[in-house]
Design a protein around this motif. Structure first.
Motif, PDB file in Angstrom:
ATOM      1  N   LYS A  38       0.830  -1.200   0.000  1.00  0.00           N
ATOM      2  CA  LYS A  38       0.000   0.000   0.000  1.00  0.00           C
ATOM      3  C   LYS A  38       0.870   1.258   0.000  1.00  0.00           C
ATOM      4  CE  LYS A  38      -3.546  -0.301   2.660  1.00  0.00           C
ATOM      5  NZ  LYS A  38      -4.385  -0.299   3.898  1.00  0.00           N
ATOM      6  N   PRO A  52      -3.422   0.884  -2.840  1.00  0.00           N
ATOM      7  CA  PRO A  52      -4.308  -0.128  -2.232  1.00  0.00           C
ATOM      8  C   PRO A  52      -4.696  -1.229  -3.215  1.00  0.00           C
ATOM      9  CG  PRO A  52      -5.006   2.089  -1.621  1.00  0.00           C
ATOM     10  CD  PRO A  52      -3.940   2.244  -2.667  1.00  0.00           C
ATOM     11  N   VAL A  64      -2.707  -4.499  -3.057  1.00  0.00           N
ATOM     12  CA  VAL A  64      -2.850  -5.368  -1.884  1.00  0.00           C
ATOM     13  C   VAL A  64      -3.676  -6.597  -2.251  1.00  0.00           C
ATOM     14  CG1 VAL A  64      -3.732  -5.544   0.471  1.00  0.00           C
ATOM     15  CG2 VAL A  64      -2.648  -3.422  -0.308  1.00  0.00           C
TER      16      VAL A  64
END
Length: 654
Positions: free
Chosen positions: A589, A594, A597
């Motif tokens: 991240k 994000p 991930v």
């Protein structure tokens, strides 16, 4: 991630290079001058016939018949180079040989060491060629080999090549069916095999497998055995199999070079065959000769008498590439065995023992050295090494910095990328540019390569498909048993008609002109419309000491859902704890986004690899999407087939 300058060659380094000499030659002979490498590259792709013809003259190619035209083409892949010319690759290997100088240095993990002079090499090649001719091998016949990376493999290849026959090889770590799947396609006349090999200190007897392979090849007329495991003893083989020593005792007065059509096959290489029968890729005699002279001279800067090493097996295209250092009158250095036995510093110690000038290896080897925190510069001298080359997978940013911090500060790091498809690199090194973190230095001369967006437009500073829009002499002339080039065209030319789509995602830096490889586009993580190169994930995971290796895929499920699991192999004595999972997620991240991930982090005992050392992302994705197993993966092409079982079971739960 910023791209820092790590190294740049001195003025002397640049002026002593073949590339500098070639530029002077262009000025003196063609009245051409360039202010930068990028200008030279642009000319080489804007005027491809002029460029390749200039190489013909610069390298003083020996042709037994003149060519009619440099390039005849309708559209890719329907083209021919130097039509009418007749050349011989082996003739160019031996044209500048110094009889008493060393041509080959060989060592293995058992401590065996030997050196062959150019005179010894030539005599053995002449004996092998004379024997092959005596049993009826002629131009166009196929000779196949199941051999380790030993001098006998090089000798056999050059002998086969000198008479115009076609070479093909696999290494003895291949499984029986995997070898048969390859060799049976090309109907070989002669099979050269080993009885076994050593790896990680253990003997691996291949006698029974070699016999089974021979039985499965009905076109064979002769089997030649190298008793490598059991010295001088081939008693376990059928009586009509012949000891290679008998071949080398064949009397040959002179080594004769058969004139070969420029576009005649030189060898057959194979795709990994991870999801079906391997593609039998055929390259031309003259195309490989010209391309390898170009790359060895201008992009590796190999000079006469230098020691050129690449850690490889005969089943990887880098073995074929390694042989071409002989074209530069260099000494090739062969090593057979594990690169980390009896310790992970073995190859660096070996470099000191034999004074390697150009050290070639794979990106996974450098990453493994980094992960194990070894510092070769503290344990070895490494003074002879002028360049370190890396290929086989994208080299992470951190591995670039690791090389300069922990291996050698004053070294030319030549990361390169290409493939079996062309048996060379599309992008690689140049003595004229600096080395920047994470970037391959340049597009190779004569390679009209761009990053394309989805609309087929060339872009810079953004992720795009690697596309080559003009022909290269080392592009395949065809695939074996592929009428009308149907399979060939489907492999490279369907996505962008008339242009070669290689299947890699790349980014070209508009400022440095360096190239970053982001992994295979067919294994790309398409995360809610955002394309993510797998190398970004691996680059981040490589920083986590607890993790030895990893593999990530993104599954497109029904209803527009996505599932992106990350599979990790932990280092010995480490466990995949909640803290390690948190570290992975936070690091991805922080360094990327994000979207990088994973949805799950799953521990596995091993990561699936092909025999040639490539992660099997696409086949694992197919298995997890519950595609038919036999259409998803070919376990005979695998280095560690038992690793697949976990994913087969996991697929049942998705």
């Amino acid at each position: 991630m910023s791209s820092n300058k790590l190294w740049e060659g001195s003025t002397k380094f640049k002026e002593n290079s073949h590339l500098y000499d070639y530029q002077k030659w262009l000025t003196d002979n063609l009245n051409l001058s360039f202010n930068s490498y990028e200008e030279l590259w642009q000319w080489s792709v804007d005027h491809i016939t002029d460029f390749w013809e200039s190489l013909w003259n610069y390298f003083n190619i020996i042709s037994h018949k003149p060519y009619d035209t440099v390039l005849t083409m309708t559209t890719m892949p329907d083209f021919t180079w130097f039509n009418g010319a007749q050349v011989n690759y082996a003739e160019h290997v031996f044209r500048h040989d110094n009889p008493n100088q060393t041509a080959i240095i060989f060592s293995n993990e058992q401590g065996e060491h030997k050196e062959l002079s150019w005179n010894e090499l030539k005599n053995k090649v002449a004996s092998m060629a004379a024997y092959l001719k005596s049993i009826g091998v002629t131009k166009g016949d196929c000779v196949v080999a199941f051999l380790p990376n030993v001098p006998e493999a090089t000798i056999s290849f050059l002998a086969v090549n000198s008479i115009g026959a076609i070479w093909s090889s696999t290494s003895p770590d291949f499984g029986t069916e995997s070898v048969i799947d390859r060799f049976a396609q090309i109907k070989p006349k002669v099979f050269i095999t080993v009885d076994g090999y050593f790896y990680n200190g253990k003997p691996h007897d291949k006698t029974a497998i070699a016999i089974d392979i021979a039985k499965a090849l009905p076109t064979l007329e002769k089997v030649i055995v190298l008793p490598y495991l059991n010295k001088d003893d081939i008693s376990k083989f059928p009586k009509d199999f012949i000891n290679i020593d008998t071949v080398f005792n064949t009397v040959a007065e002179n080594l004769v070079f058969e004139p070969i059509d420029f576009n005649h096959p030189i060898w057959v290489l194979y795709s990994s065959g991870t999801t079906g029968l391997p593609k039998a890729i055929v390259h031309s005699h003259g195309g490989i000769l010209l391309e390898h002279l170009k790359y060895m001279a201008f992009h590796n800067d190999v000079h006469k008498g230098e020691h050129y090493f690449w850690y490889t097996t005969t089943g990887w295209m880098m073995w074929n590439f390694l042989q071409s250092a002989l074209l530069m009158s260099a000494t090739i250095v062969l090593y057979d065995g594990s690169p980390t036995y009896p310790n992970i510093n073995k190859l660096w110690e070996f470099s000191d023992e034999v004074n390697i000038t150009h050290f070639g290896t794979s990106a996974p080897f450098l990453v493994a050295s980094m992960k194990n925190q070894i510092k070769p510069k503290n344990d070895c001298n490494l003074g002879s090494i002028r360049s370190i080359s890396s290929t086989g997978a994208p080299l992470p940013f951190e591995a670039f910095e690791y090389v300069y911090k922990n291996i050698k500060q004053d070294v030319w790091l030549c990361s390169m990328a290409g493939g079996t498809d062309v048996c060379t690199a599309f992008v690689g090194g140049t003595p004229f540019y600096a080395v920047h973190t994470g970037e391959i230095q340049c597009r190779a001369l004569g390679v009209s390569l761009y990053a394309y967006d989805d609309n087929g437009h060339a872009i810079e500073d953004d992720l795009g498909e690697m596309v080559i829009d003009k022909p290269m002499p080392s592009m395949p002339i065809y695939f074996w048993n592929d009428p009308n080039k149907k399979r060939y065209k489907a492999s490279y030319f369907e996505h962008f008609p008339g242009k070669w789509r290689h299947g890699d995602f790349i980014k070209i830096n508009s400022k440095t002109k360096g190239i970053i490889i982001y992994g295979r586009s067919d294994a790309t993580l398409n995360r809610h419309g955002i394309r993510i190169g797998t190398s970004e994930i691996y680059r981040c995971i490589n920083k986590i000491q607890a993790i030895e290796d990893s593999l990530i895929v993104n599954l497109e499920l029904e209803g527009g859902r996505h599932y992106m699991p990350l599979f990790v192999k932990m280092r010995p004595s480490f466990k995949l704890t909640a803290d390690v999972k948190t570290q992975i997620k936070e690091q991805l991240k922080k360094e990327y986004s994000p979207r990088h991930v994973p949805d799950d982090i799953i521990e596995v005992a091993d990561i699936p690899y092909t025999i040639s050392g490539k992660k099997m992302e696409a086949p694992i994705k197919k298995i997890l999407l519950k595609m038919p197993f036999e259409k998803s993966i070919n376990v005979d092409s695998m280095k560690n087939p038992e690793s697949v079982n976990f994913f087969v079971e996991l697929a049942k739960t998705i």
